[in-house]
Design a protein around this motif. Sequence first.
Motif, PDB file in Angstrom:
ATOM      1  N   LEU A 287       0.823  -1.215   0.000  1.00  0.00           N
ATOM      2  CA  LEU A 287       0.000   0.000   0.000  1.00  0.00           C
ATOM      3  C   LEU A 287       0.855   1.263   0.000  1.00  0.00           C
ATOM      4  CD1 LEU A 287      -2.808  -1.104   2.482  1.00  0.00           C
ATOM      5  CD2 LEU A 287      -2.962  -0.920  -0.010  1.00  0.00           C
ATOM      6  N   GLU A 288       1.980   1.210   0.692  1.00  0.00           N
ATOM      7  CA  GLU A 288       2.889   2.373   0.688  1.00  0.00           C
ATOM      8  C   GLU A 288       3.429   2.644  -0.707  1.00  0.00           C
ATOM      9  OE1 GLU A 288       5.776   1.387   3.638  1.00  0.00           O
ATOM     10  OE2 GLU A 288       4.291   1.460   5.262  1.00  0.00           O
ATOM     11  N   SER A 289       3.636   1.601  -1.479  1.00  0.00           N
ATOM     12  CA  SER A 289       4.204   1.766  -2.825  1.00  0.00           C
ATOM     13  C   SER A 289       3.206   2.377  -3.803  1.00  0.00           C
ATOM     14  CB  SER A 289       4.714   0.420  -3.352  1.00  0.00           C
ATOM     15  OG  SER A 289       3.659  -0.401  -3.812  1.00  0.00           O
TER      16      SER A 289
ATOM     17  N   SER B  94       0.685   4.652  -2.556  1.00  0.00           N
ATOM     18  CA  SER B  94      -0.005   5.662  -1.751  1.00  0.00           C
ATOM     19  C   SER B  94      -0.309   6.931  -2.537  1.00  0.00           C
ATOM     20  CB  SER B  94       0.833   6.005  -0.515  1.00  0.00           C
ATOM     21  OG  SER B  94       2.098   6.517  -0.910  1.00  0.00           O
ATOM     22  N   TRP B  95       0.343   7.125  -3.671  1.00  0.00           N
ATOM     23  CA  TRP B  95       0.164   8.306  -4.512  1.00  0.00           C
ATOM     24  C   TRP B  95      -1.077   8.205  -5.412  1.00  0.00           C
ATOM     25  CZ3 TRP B  95       0.371   5.983  -9.204  1.00  0.00           C
ATOM     26  CH2 TRP B  95       1.105   4.786  -9.279  1.00  0.00           C
TER      27      TRP B  95
ATOM     28  N   GLU C 279      -7.174   6.629  -5.548  1.00  0.00           N
ATOM     29  CA  GLU C 279      -7.918   5.789  -4.614  1.00  0.00           C
ATOM     30  C   GLU C 279      -7.372   4.366  -4.684  1.00  0.00           C
ATOM     31  OE1 GLU C 279     -12.077   5.639  -5.597  1.00  0.00           O
ATOM     32  OE2 GLU C 279     -11.762   4.391  -7.374  1.00  0.00           O
ATOM     33  N   ILE C 280      -7.536   3.656  -3.576  1.00  0.00           N
ATOM     34  CA  ILE C 280      -7.166   2.233  -3.516  1.00  0.00           C
ATOM     35  C   ILE C 280      -8.413   1.466  -3.128  1.00  0.00           C
ATOM     36  CG2 ILE C 280      -5.717   0.500  -2.414  1.00  0.00           C
ATOM     37  CD1 ILE C 280      -3.704   2.751  -1.790  1.00  0.00           C
TER      38      ILE C 280
ATOM     39  N   HIS D   6      -4.319   2.787   5.873  1.00  0.00           N
ATOM     40  CA  HIS D   6      -3.548   3.320   4.745  1.00  0.00           C
ATOM     41  C   HIS D   6      -4.438   4.057   3.748  1.00  0.00           C
ATOM     42  CE1 HIS D   6      -0.317   0.750   6.274  1.00  0.00           C
ATOM     43  NE2 HIS D   6       0.502   1.433   5.505  1.00  0.00           N
ATOM     44  N   GLY D   7      -5.691   4.285   4.117  1.00  0.00           N
ATOM     45  CA  GLY D   7      -6.567   5.081   3.269  1.00  0.00           C
ATOM     46  C   GLY D   7      -7.294   4.323   2.177  1.00  0.00           C
ATOM     47  N   ALA D   8      -7.222   2.996   2.188  1.00  0.00           N
ATOM     48  CA  ALA D   8      -7.923   2.216   1.167  1.00  0.00           C
ATOM     49  C   ALA D   8      -9.421   2.167   1.451  1.00  0.00           C
ATOM     50  CB  ALA D   8      -7.361   0.794   1.118  1.00  0.00           C
TER      51      ALA D   8
ATOM     52  N   ARG E 187       5.039  -4.865  -5.302  1.00  0.00           N
ATOM     53  CA  ARG E 187       5.400  -3.490  -4.945  1.00  0.00           C
ATOM     54  C   ARG E 187       5.749  -2.707  -6.203  1.00  0.00           C
ATOM     55  NH1 ARG E 187       4.144  -6.081  -1.298  1.00  0.00           N
ATOM     56  NH2 ARG E 187       4.982  -6.350   0.805  1.00  0.00           N
TER      57      ARG E 187
ATOM     58  N   HIS F 207       6.456   3.878 -10.961  1.00  0.00           N
ATOM     59  CA  HIS F 207       5.586   4.983 -10.566  1.00  0.00           C
ATOM     60  C   HIS F 207       5.727   6.145 -11.551  1.00  0.00           C
ATOM     61  CE1 HIS F 207       4.821   8.450  -7.460  1.00  0.00           C
ATOM     62  NE2 HIS F 207       3.898   8.407  -8.397  1.00  0.00           N
TER      63      HIS F 207
END
Length: 257
Positions: free
Chosen positions: A24-26, A28-29, A32-33, A51-53, A88, A94
């Motif tokens: 999820l950190e990979s 995060s930009w 939406e997840i 993590h905002g998902a 990842r 990215h």
Amino acid sequence: MTEPLHLSVVMIVKDEAELLPECLESVSWADEIILLDSGSQDTTREIAARHGALVFSTDVWYGYGKQRQLAQQRASGEMILMIDADERVTPELHLAIKQVLNAPLQQDVVWSIARRNLFLGRFMRHSGWYPDRVTRLYPRHYQYNSSQVHESLESGNARIQPLQGDLLHLTCRDFANFQWKQFAYAEAWAKQRFHQGQRCGFFSIFSHTLGAFVKTLIIRAGFLDGKQGWLLAMVNAHYTFNKYTTLWALSHAAKKG
């Protein structure tokens, strides 16, 4: 200047608490997840939410293809990036995805990504495990097929364009768990082929098994991956043996019945 295309990262998971944070950190930009959980018993859902998902749940397992379809239905972005918890996105990838998002939407193009697969402590460079291109970035009007296993994107006549950068895939961290998953995939593959009318003769079990070993070790230069290359050739042969033996057993039982 036009706004960048909105990206939805879409995932299907079950009991992935250990692997999920780095994944999820990979990404995060992303805008939406979307995470569809299939009955996790660990803290997968809590970690994803932190993590905002956007977390959705189902207790029914329809197979990998249909689960991906269900997850994607929750997405709102114009573009979809489909990944798994053991993958990842590297900084280089990215950057490449960002370039796609900053360009006008191309309705008839999908993008393939090179995966670097981990096997027993080594990211493989041969053996058919690299670049191992998978089509994962695409406009939302495309979706995955309904296959139980080895599902793929139904992209029709779309042009497939390769992206720069790699997707790290932590395929085999624990060998025993990896083998259990391989057996489950083999069983699902055999049952699906059996229901589609495919049958398997006794001697074809051995020809396919030998073929898998030779293809991995020699044709795909697995020997250049050292000890892991030899071991992976054996693993691929064993997986193939399980697939075709299970299909043969189903066919044999059907004849007796």
